[in-house]
Each structure stands twice: as structure tokens, then as C-alpha cells.
Design an enzyme around this catalytic site. Sequence first.
Site, PDB file in Angstrom:
ATOM      1  N   CYS A 170      86.958  50.842 114.647  1.00 20.60           N
ATOM      2  CA  CYS A 170      85.503  50.884 114.425  1.00 20.60           C
ATOM      3  C   CYS A 170      84.895  49.520 114.116  1.00 20.60           C
ATOM      4  O   CYS A 170      83.708  49.318 114.348  1.00 20.60           O
ATOM      5  CB  CYS A 170      85.189  51.853 113.310  1.00 20.60           C
ATOM      6  SG  CYS A 170      85.684  53.526 113.739  1.00 20.60           S
ATOM      7  N   PHE A 221      84.023  62.310 114.066  1.00 23.16           N
ATOM      8  CA  PHE A 221      83.867  61.462 115.254  1.00 23.16           C
ATOM      9  C   PHE A 221      83.043  62.108 116.366  1.00 23.16           C
ATOM     10  O   PHE A 221      83.122  63.309 116.592  1.00 23.16           O
ATOM     11  CB  PHE A 221      85.238  61.041 115.805  1.00 23.16           C
ATOM     12  CG  PHE A 221      85.972  60.093 114.906  1.00 23.16           C
ATOM     13  CD1 PHE A 221      85.389  58.897 114.516  1.00 23.16           C
ATOM     14  CD2 PHE A 221      87.243  60.390 114.435  1.00 23.16           C
ATOM     15  CE1 PHE A 221      86.063  58.009 113.675  1.00 23.16           C
ATOM     16  CE2 PHE A 221      87.929  59.514 113.601  1.00 23.16           C
ATOM     17  CZ  PHE A 221      87.333  58.323 113.217  1.00 23.16           C
ATOM     18  N   HIS A 309      78.451  50.252 110.032  1.00 18.77           N
ATOM     19  CA  HIS A 309      79.228  51.346 110.626  1.00 18.77           C
ATOM     20  C   HIS A 309      79.147  52.581 109.737  1.00 18.77           C
ATOM     21  O   HIS A 309      79.575  52.537 108.578  1.00 18.77           O
ATOM     22  CB  HIS A 309      80.679  50.881 110.787  1.00 18.77           C
ATOM     23  CG  HIS A 309      81.612  51.980 111.150  1.00 18.77           C
ATOM     24  ND1 HIS A 309      81.395  52.795 112.243  1.00 18.77           N
ATOM     25  CD2 HIS A 309      82.759  52.429 110.564  1.00 18.77           C
ATOM     26  CE1 HIS A 309      82.368  53.691 112.319  1.00 18.77           C
ATOM     27  NE2 HIS A 309      83.208  53.487 111.310  1.00 18.77           N
ATOM     28  N   ASN A 342      80.183  59.733 113.693  1.00 20.77           N
ATOM     29  CA  ASN A 342      80.825  58.411 113.672  1.00 20.77           C
ATOM     30  C   ASN A 342      81.254  58.107 115.108  1.00 20.77           C
ATOM     31  O   ASN A 342      82.241  58.659 115.582  1.00 20.77           O
ATOM     32  CB  ASN A 342      82.012  58.482 112.698  1.00 20.77           C
ATOM     33  CG  ASN A 342      82.864  57.217 112.670  1.00 20.77           C
ATOM     34  OD1 ASN A 342      82.855  56.424 113.600  1.00 20.77           O
ATOM     35  ND2 ASN A 342      83.647  57.063 111.612  1.00 20.77           N
TER      36      ASN A 342
END
Length: 403
Positions: A170, A221, A309, A342
Site C-alpha cells: 500500500c 480491501f 492511505h 482500502n
Amino acid sequence: GGAVAERTISCLRGRQAAEGVATVLAIATAVPPTEFLQSEYPDFLFRVCNCDAKIALKDKFRRICEKTEIRKRNIFLTEEVLKANPSICFPDAGHSLRDRQEVAAVQVPKLAQEAAVKAIKEWGRPKSDITHVVFGTTCGIHMPGADLQFSKLMGLETTVKRVMMYQIGCNGGAAVVRVAKDLAENNKGARVLVVCSEGTALGFVPPNESKPEELVETALFGDGAACVIVGADPIPKVERSLFELLWAGECFIPETDKAVYGNFTEVGMEFHLTRKVPFLISENIAKLLNQARKIVNNPNWNDMFWAIHGGGPAILKKIETALQLAPHKLAATREVLREYGNVYSGSCLFALDQIRLRSLAMDASTTGESCEYGFLCAFGPGVTIDALLLRSVPTSTNYFGDD
Ligand code: CAA
């Protein structure tokens, strides 16, 4: 002899470098068409994996989903795709890794293309002016890589210079921009097409009682691609700078290799995540960011804009506490987490796009929500933290003006 050659070489070196700092000239994102509401995902997951009998595990997964602060995610692995590739839900049913790789080989460049077409449109110059491609993904691994498939899909020049960054994780979203900054500043006229294209095809796992951490990944995710175009010395009246890239840095936190790590096996990417991750990041982030902050006279964290992030809500909360950030400072990051989940390396770039869009919507004085300086920051395996110091652009004089 030698002296003349030295002079020629040093002249050449001067001519090769750009004059100004690298700047972001366009940003765009793309996601697969199918939306999964987080509230409905537990039923979907347990049904497609034939796990409806695991009632306690499903309840736990539902509890985790509720805590993620995610409203929906766009995911390519629909029921149709999963039925066509049974070894993704049932790893014993065949060649799971091979089937996942085949899905990724098509999906990753295609999603990247969708984002890049939009970015090139915003940039306003022909795609033949793209000199470099920097491509990041954790979804699959091929040779030749997703960078070449993407360049072909896009119809870029055969002489385009490519950098493929596989499996950065990431923090890749900031790492690709760091590499693009160096390319743009060291090669006069370079225009770097930077793409992060990510998906769950390699990491999707059926629910398993003995691996509760995997439920956290399955709940977090999502799929998505983000593209930025980076170049120095924008051409007046042709190109518009959105953010200047003033500084880039990276650090790893010693002895944390096992906190976030992945391993390719017969069943795809086995991904490991420990509960210490929010603590590790929030304890270490200030040290790296302070290196950048001192360059611009130490502005208060709350006088800066933040594109970070969205790893998970626990990480964001810990960072807010550690840096004493006001609640609205991570609004763009939280919005991305809420609407897309994410999206691995794409997340921080989705957040940067949100920031300039929010700046427009709120009539802000700069592209950075009225702040002059801000951070693009991401973290991932290592544990690694990557960050860039950005300078926004006044909205009145440049970005939104019709010059
Ligand atoms: N491993 C296993 N189980 C976990 C867990 C973990 N890391 N974190 C939470 N859980 C379990 C808890 O035990 C709890 O289970 P029970 O209900 O059965 O007791 C359940 O999840 C819910 O936990 P909490 O009630 O404590 O809820 P919370 O407020 O902590 O929210 C969360 C849960 C959303 C997962 C939150 O903890 C979070 O955001 N964690 C951070 C996630 C993270 O590390 N993200 C980074 C991903 S890696 C990345 O982005 C980089 C990359 O390179 C891919």
C-alpha cells in the site's frame, strides 16, 4: 582529450535536467462497475464460499465489517467471475494461483487504462507526449508485466520508458510518485504517466476460523486504479499544475517485517496482518514527516492538507491522536475509505483527487483545501512509510482559471 570530454558530459548533464520541481498535471481514478454494499457483503461472501453453516464466524465477520467505516466497495470478483473461476472460492478445486493470475492479467491493465484515459483528457496533451510509465500493483505478477500490457492498451509510443513496481504494497501509491518525481526532474520535458491498479483477485480468501486476521483483509480491501501525470516546467496555457512535489522520503521501521507481509503460494497471495499495525504507524510517522516539514518552516500539522492511505479506521484514529489532527483533516481520506474501501496503493491517490475536488466544491483558495503545504503519505509491508511534501496551487491564478 579527457578535459574536453568531461566538459561535454557536464554540459549534457545540465541540458538533460529540468529547471523546476516536478508537479502533478492531472489526476484520475477508476473502479470496476459492480458495487458491494458493506452491509450485504457478509451474506454474499459466506454464500458464494458455501460457508453459511459457519454462523459464529459469519457473525464475527459482520462485526468486523460494521467497524470498518466502509459503506461500499467496487469489486471485480462478482458471483459470475467467481463461478467461472471456482478455484478462487475453493482453492482445492484446481489451479487457484493460475486462475487468479489470469483474472489479474486482464483486469489490472484494463482498470489502469480507464483511469489513464481520464487523466490524459484532463492533462490536455496527446498521449504520444507521454515519455515514461511508472506502474504499481500488488495484484498478480507477470513477465512482461502489467506496465507493458497497459502501454499497449493505451497505444503509447513503443519508445515509452517503463518502470514496473510489483508488490510494494500500500505504500506503493506514494512510492510510484517518488520515482516519477525523480524521472521528471532529471529528464527535461519528461511527462510521466503514473498508475496504481489494484484488485482483490490474488488476495481473496474464503472464510477460515483458524485465520481470523484474514477476515479483516476481506472486510477492508477493494479494487481500484488511480493515475497521475507528473512533469516539471508546465507549458503555460497548455498544462496546469495541481500540486508541486517538493520533497519525497521513505523509511522502514526496524524489526517489523512480520507486521504486514504477503507470500505467493498455490492459493494466491497469503497476506498477514498483526494488530500492532496502527500503533507502529502512528508511533513512527512524525519522524519521517518532520524531515519534510522543517524545509518549509515547520507549519502546524493542522495548517497542512492530508492525502493518506486509508488502511483502516484504527490506523487513521491513531494517526489523528499522535499528530493531534483536527477531525476534518482526514476527511478526504475517510471519504475514500467509506466509498471504495482500502484500494491498496491507489488509496492515497484517490484521497489526493478528493482533496482537489473538495477544494473546488468548498471554494477554497488553493487546491489543498486552502492550505499551502500538505502530505501524500502511505504505509505498507516493511513496515514501510512513504511520503511526499506537496505545495498546492492558488485556485484563482491557475487551476480553476479559464486562462
Ligand atoms: N487480526 C485479527 N482479528 C482482528 C484484528 C486483526 N488485526 N483486528 C481486529 N480483529 C477482530 C477483533 O478481535 C474483533 O473480533 P471479535 O468481535 O470476535 O471480538 C473484531 O475484529 C472487531 O474488532 P474491534 O471490536 O476491536 O473493532 P475495531 O474498532 O478495532 O475495528 C478494524 C476493527 C476495522 C479491523 C480496525 O481494528 C482497523 O482498522 N484495524 C487496522 C487494519 C489494518 O491493519 N489495516 C492495514 C491493512 S494493510 C495495508 O493497508 C497495507 C498493505 O500493504 C496492503
